[in-house]
Design a protein around this motif. Structure first.
Motif, PDB file in Angstrom:
ATOM      1  N   ALA A   1      -6.717  -0.892  -8.146  1.00 53.09           N
ATOM      2  CA  ALA A   1      -5.660  -0.605  -7.166  1.00 53.09           C
ATOM      3  C   ALA A   1      -5.090  -1.890  -6.579  1.00 53.09           C
ATOM      4  O   ALA A   1      -3.873  -2.010  -6.381  1.00 53.09           O
TER       5      ALA A   1
ATOM      6  N   TRP B   1       0.832  -1.204   0.000  1.00 50.31           N
ATOM      7  CA  TRP B   1       0.000   0.000   0.000  1.00 50.31           C
ATOM      8  C   TRP B   1       0.867   1.254   0.000  1.00 50.31           C
ATOM      9  O   TRP B   1       0.613   2.184  -0.758  1.00 50.31           O
TER      10      TRP B   1
ATOM     11  N   GLU C   1       0.911   3.902  -3.074  1.00 47.73           N
ATOM     12  CA  GLU C   1       0.389   5.241  -2.835  1.00 47.73           C
ATOM     13  C   GLU C   1       1.444   6.334  -3.009  1.00 47.73           C
ATOM     14  O   GLU C   1       1.103   7.501  -3.228  1.00 47.73           O
TER      15      GLU C   1
ATOM     16  N   ILE D   1     -11.182   0.431  -6.835  1.00 46.47           N
ATOM     17  CA  ILE D   1     -10.536  -0.433  -5.844  1.00 46.47           C
ATOM     18  C   ILE D   1      -9.930  -1.684  -6.485  1.00 46.47           C
ATOM     19  O   ILE D   1      -8.800  -2.079  -6.161  1.00 46.47           O
TER      20      ILE D   1
ATOM     21  N   VAL E   1      -6.528  -1.117   0.366  1.00 48.25           N
ATOM     22  CA  VAL E   1      -6.900   0.112  -0.342  1.00 48.25           C
ATOM     23  C   VAL E   1      -7.689   0.989   0.620  1.00 48.25           C
ATOM     24  O   VAL E   1      -8.604   0.507   1.302  1.00 48.25           O
TER      25      VAL E   1
END
Length: 337
Positions: free
Chosen positions: A85, A34, A38, A82, A73
């Protein structure tokens, strides 16, 4: 001849020490993927100076034998984004973490786990944190399973198509889709993670006798009454089911006020689990890279030798080794396909 023989024995001894060092810990939860996904600028798992709490040079040095990587997410992400991702994080796992398999090996079976002991490599296992990405579609779970995902956490803190999370005031359990999802998890021989799940959802899961259950990063509610922590009845149920409870390093799960949380407070959770008969389900799930505030002395994966030292001062060595490595290892060896 004698000198060469001495060198050979010394090399074997040092190799043995190095291999044992690499197999010292299993960490049941981190949010490296993550954080990498990000980030505005690329972050390397292999860079010793990267901002990751869990990065390969330190993880290898302290003896992380197996690291579980969550696919997470943020709930702020639009629903329609989502799934993409999650797939991008799976791609990061294969392209940036596992790469060619020379240093980190993807673990998806009991045989691969067994081979890890003699390989000198670090293992990596994929877990989906929250069924939101599935959007009520079982085929997506099967796709992720084929891509190497072996664990599923039904929720994060909020409700989705499968169940309520711990922050939903209504406290609902599994939905009709959630029950079908657990049946598919069982069929695929995947592992179900009840961390973040509502209490009613937890008990709904426990009705499924065949599904292996863990709480990958949850602590004791009786010690620190945070809603994310497990109550005594839940811990006893995990003991009876021979699951795993991974003690997390999240300050607010460990002690109130969270600003005063210290390593010593972790021992209260360990003591409490043991009082409930949980020596053989106890393990660690750090939640590194998913937390912004840290317990002093447990700032990143490089802090684990300090934790080991403190554990050995307080508990029998054979139990400490089980909590660091053995309980997770035995569970995965039993339940991975």
């Amino acid at each position: 001849m004698t000198i060469n023989l001495f060198i050979s024995y010394r090399q074997v001894f040092l190799f043995g020490l190095e291999r044992m060092n690499r197999m010292r810990w299993i960490d049941g939860h981190c949010d490296v993927l993550w954080k990498m996904w990000e980030a505005r600028e690329p972050i390397s798992f292999y860079d010793a100076d990267s901002p990751l709490d869990v990065r390969f040079p330190k993880a290898r040095a302290v003896g992380i034998g197996l690291q579980v990587f969550a696919l997470f997410v943020s709930p702020k992400m639009p629903k329609e984004s989502i799934w993409d991702a999650v797939l991008r994080q799976v791609d990061l796992f294969h392209e940036e973490i596992v790469r060619d398999g020379s240093e980190v090996a993807a673990i998806g079976s009991a045989a691969q786990l067994e081979n890890l002991k003699d390989s000198g490599k670090m293992g990596a296992l994929l877990s989906l944190e929250g069924a939101d990405a599935l959007a009520g579609e079982l085929y997506r779970l099967r796709v992720l399973h084929r891509l190497g995902v072996r664990q599923l956490g039904l929720t994060w803190n909020h409700a989705n198509e499968a169940a309520d999370g711990v922050e939903e005031d209504r406290g609902g359990g599994l939905t009709r889709f959630g029950r079908t999802l657990v049946e598919e998890v069982t069929r695929l021989r995947m592992i179900l993670d009840v961390s973040h799940l509502s209490e009613r959802g937890f008990w709904d899961v426990m009705e499924f006798s065949d599904v292996p259950v863990i709480a990958s990063h949850s602590n004791c509610h009786a010690v620190c009454p945070h809603r994310r922590n497990l109550k005594d009845g839940q811990i006893r149920a995990l003991v009876e089911k021979e699951g795993i409870m991974g003690i997390a390093f999240v300050p607010q799960f460990v002690h109130e006020p969270k600003e005063e949380a210290a390593v010593e407070h972790l021992f209260r959770h360990i003591d409490h689990v043991c009082e409930l008969g949980g020596e053989r389900i106890l393990a660690f799930g750090s939640d590194f890279d998913g937390i912004s505030h840290k317990i002093g002395g447990l700032e990143d994966v490089g802090s684990l030798p300090y934790l080991e030292e403190q554990l050995l001062k307080r508990y029998p060595e054979h139990w400490v080794r089980r909590w660091m490595w053995g309980n997770w290892y035995d569970f995965y060896r039993k339940h991975l396909p």
